[in-house]
Design an enzyme around this catalytic site. Structure first.
Site, PDB file in Angstrom:
ATOM      1  N   GLU A   1       0.835  -1.213   0.000  1.00  0.00           N
ATOM      2  CA  GLU A   1       0.000   0.000   0.000  1.00  0.00           C
ATOM      3  C   GLU A   1       0.861   1.250   0.000  1.00  0.00           C
ATOM      4  O   GLU A   1       2.001   1.245   0.466  1.00  0.00           O
ATOM      5  CB  GLU A   1      -0.965   0.000   1.198  1.00  0.00           C
ATOM      6  CG  GLU A   1      -0.321  -0.320   2.540  1.00  0.00           C
ATOM      7  CD  GLU A   1      -0.332   0.859   3.510  1.00  0.00           C
ATOM      8  OE1 GLU A   1      -0.275   2.010   3.030  1.00  0.00           O
ATOM      9  OE2 GLU A   1      -0.367   0.610   4.728  1.00  0.00           O
TER      10      GLU A   1
ATOM     11  N   ARG B   1       0.769  -2.769  12.236  1.00  0.00           N
ATOM     12  CA  ARG B   1       0.029  -3.634  11.309  1.00  0.00           C
ATOM     13  C   ARG B   1      -0.387  -2.906  10.030  1.00  0.00           C
ATOM     14  O   ARG B   1      -1.468  -3.122   9.487  1.00  0.00           O
ATOM     15  CB  ARG B   1      -1.185  -4.272  11.991  1.00  0.00           C
ATOM     16  CG  ARG B   1      -0.834  -5.034  13.254  1.00  0.00           C
ATOM     17  CD  ARG B   1      -2.022  -5.785  13.805  1.00  0.00           C
ATOM     18  NE  ARG B   1      -2.374  -6.916  12.950  1.00  0.00           N
ATOM     19  CZ  ARG B   1      -1.773  -8.112  12.988  1.00  0.00           C
ATOM     20  NH1 ARG B   1      -0.776  -8.334  13.830  1.00  0.00           N
ATOM     21  NH2 ARG B   1      -2.166  -9.079  12.191  1.00  0.00           N
TER      22      ARG B   1
ATOM     23  N   CYS C   1       7.581  -1.226  -2.068  1.00  0.00           N
ATOM     24  CA  CYS C   1       8.724  -2.134  -2.187  1.00  0.00           C
ATOM     25  C   CYS C   1       9.865  -1.814  -1.237  1.00  0.00           C
ATOM     26  O   CYS C   1      10.447  -2.724  -0.624  1.00  0.00           O
ATOM     27  CB  CYS C   1       9.229  -2.194  -3.624  1.00  0.00           C
ATOM     28  SG  CYS C   1      10.038  -0.674  -4.222  1.00  0.00           S
TER      29      CYS C   1
ATOM     30  N   HIS D   1      12.664   0.136  -8.091  1.00  0.00           N
ATOM     31  CA  HIS D   1      12.098  -1.057  -7.455  1.00  0.00           C
ATOM     32  C   HIS D   1      13.195  -1.823  -6.735  1.00  0.00           C
ATOM     33  O   HIS D   1      14.316  -1.953  -7.227  1.00  0.00           O
ATOM     34  CB  HIS D   1      11.414  -1.964  -8.482  1.00  0.00           C
ATOM     35  CG  HIS D   1      10.751  -3.151  -7.844  1.00  0.00           C
ATOM     36  ND1 HIS D   1       9.726  -3.023  -6.943  1.00  0.00           N
ATOM     37  CD2 HIS D   1      11.003  -4.495  -7.941  1.00  0.00           C
ATOM     38  CE1 HIS D   1       9.350  -4.221  -6.535  1.00  0.00           C
ATOM     39  NE2 HIS D   1      10.114  -5.120  -7.107  1.00  0.00           N
TER      40      HIS D   1
ATOM     41  N   ASP E   1      10.360 -11.496  -3.739  1.00  0.00           N
ATOM     42  CA  ASP E   1       9.877 -10.125  -3.877  1.00  0.00           C
ATOM     43  C   ASP E   1       8.475 -10.036  -3.282  1.00  0.00           C
ATOM     44  O   ASP E   1       7.507 -10.519  -3.884  1.00  0.00           O
ATOM     45  CB  ASP E   1       9.854  -9.724  -5.354  1.00  0.00           C
ATOM     46  CG  ASP E   1       9.540  -8.249  -5.562  1.00  0.00           C
ATOM     47  OD1 ASP E   1       9.116  -7.590  -4.609  1.00  0.00           O
ATOM     48  OD2 ASP E   1       9.732  -7.772  -6.702  1.00  0.00           O
TER      49      ASP E   1
END
Length: 274
Positions: A40, A65, A70, A109, A124
């Site tokens: 997210e 939580r 990435c 990334h 990943d």
């Protein structure tokens, strides 16, 4: 990562197996993380800074939580794998989902390489709706294409073209580029630069779209993009549901992704208003 933090992480993702650097453990940890910690970008839309220290990642993704993108997901996972005794390293890539080969996206990334028993594996947990749910084999000095590799979700393969490696996902009968990479490592200083661009640059798509994703059981995927909630089954069939109000958005984040925000929280700017 301290032993106590590792205990907290294992509780967060529901992992109760052995803590040793073996291939079954690598597969199990990848699956547990991708199913439990949602991808997210909500802090970007809330104007909150994205911090990449292990302490900050444990606090956000484990104790509070939350999820992340990435640099957060794979940054935390790198610390976990290292604590388990794996020989893991951070690698950089250019995301290609939805981008033709003649477009050059930024190298923003992060994913991970794991050396294990003389073999090289990639994992990943931070590529959104196609995050891996098991590690995949990579032969950097071998053939220019690995055979199709099954995972609990979509099949994968690694191909080499024009001096670049492409991690590909099979949707139905079509192979789609997830990202391209060269095998170059991505130290923390480079991750900090990429994270700054991703979270603050006006042209970063993370600043203009709400994106949440989580792997489910039996090959299912859940994604929330702006105001569209989509559930994709293991055969690739998808059902979409519109989100009609800010209240419905907060309810969907809680119900499907375990992300809880105070009533009245809004995320700006959304590509589609709610």
């Amino acid at each position: 990562m301290t032993p106590a933090e590792l205990d907290e992480y294992c509780a967060r993702v529901g992992y109760t197996g052995p803590r040793e650097p073996t291939l079954p453990v690598l597969h199990a940890l990848t699956s547990a993380h991708a199913r439990s910690v949602p991808f997210e970008n909500l802090d970007v839309l809330l104007g909150e800074p994205i911090e990449l220290t292990v302490d900050a990642l444990v606090d956000k993704l484990v104790r509070r939580r939350r999820g992340g993108y990435c640099f957060e997901q794979n940054g935390l996972f790198l610390a976990v794998l290292t604590a388990f005794g794996f020989a893991a390293a951070p690698l950089s890539a250019r995301v290609r989902l939805g981008r033709p080969r003649d477009v050059v996206p930024p190298r923003t990334h992060l994913f991970l390489r794991v050396e294990l028993d003389g073999a090289t594996w990639l994992t990943d947990v931070g590529i959104g709706g196609v995050s891996l749910t098991s590690a995949i084999r990579w032969e950097p000095d071998g053939a220019d294409q690995t055979p199709e590799q099954p995972t609990p979700h979509e099949p994968r393969r690694i191909v080499r073209e024009d001096g670049r490696w492409f991690h590909q996902v099979r949707f139905g009968e079509q192979w789609v580029d997830a990202y391209e990479f060269t095998g170059e490592e991505m130290p923390l200083v480079d991750r900090e630069v990429g994270n700054w661009f991703t979270s603050t640059h006006p042209r970063s798509h993370f600043r203009h779209r709400l994106m949440v994703a989580r792997a489910g059981a039996d090959g299912t995927r859940l994604t929330l993009t702006d105001t569209e909630l989509k559930v994709r089954d293991g055969d690739g069939r998808a059902e979409s549901s519109p989100i009609g109000s800010p209240q419905e958005l907060l309810a969907a984040l809680d119900e499907h992704f375990g992300l809880r925000f105070a009533a009245g929280t809004t995320f700006h700017p959304l590509a589609v208003s709610v």
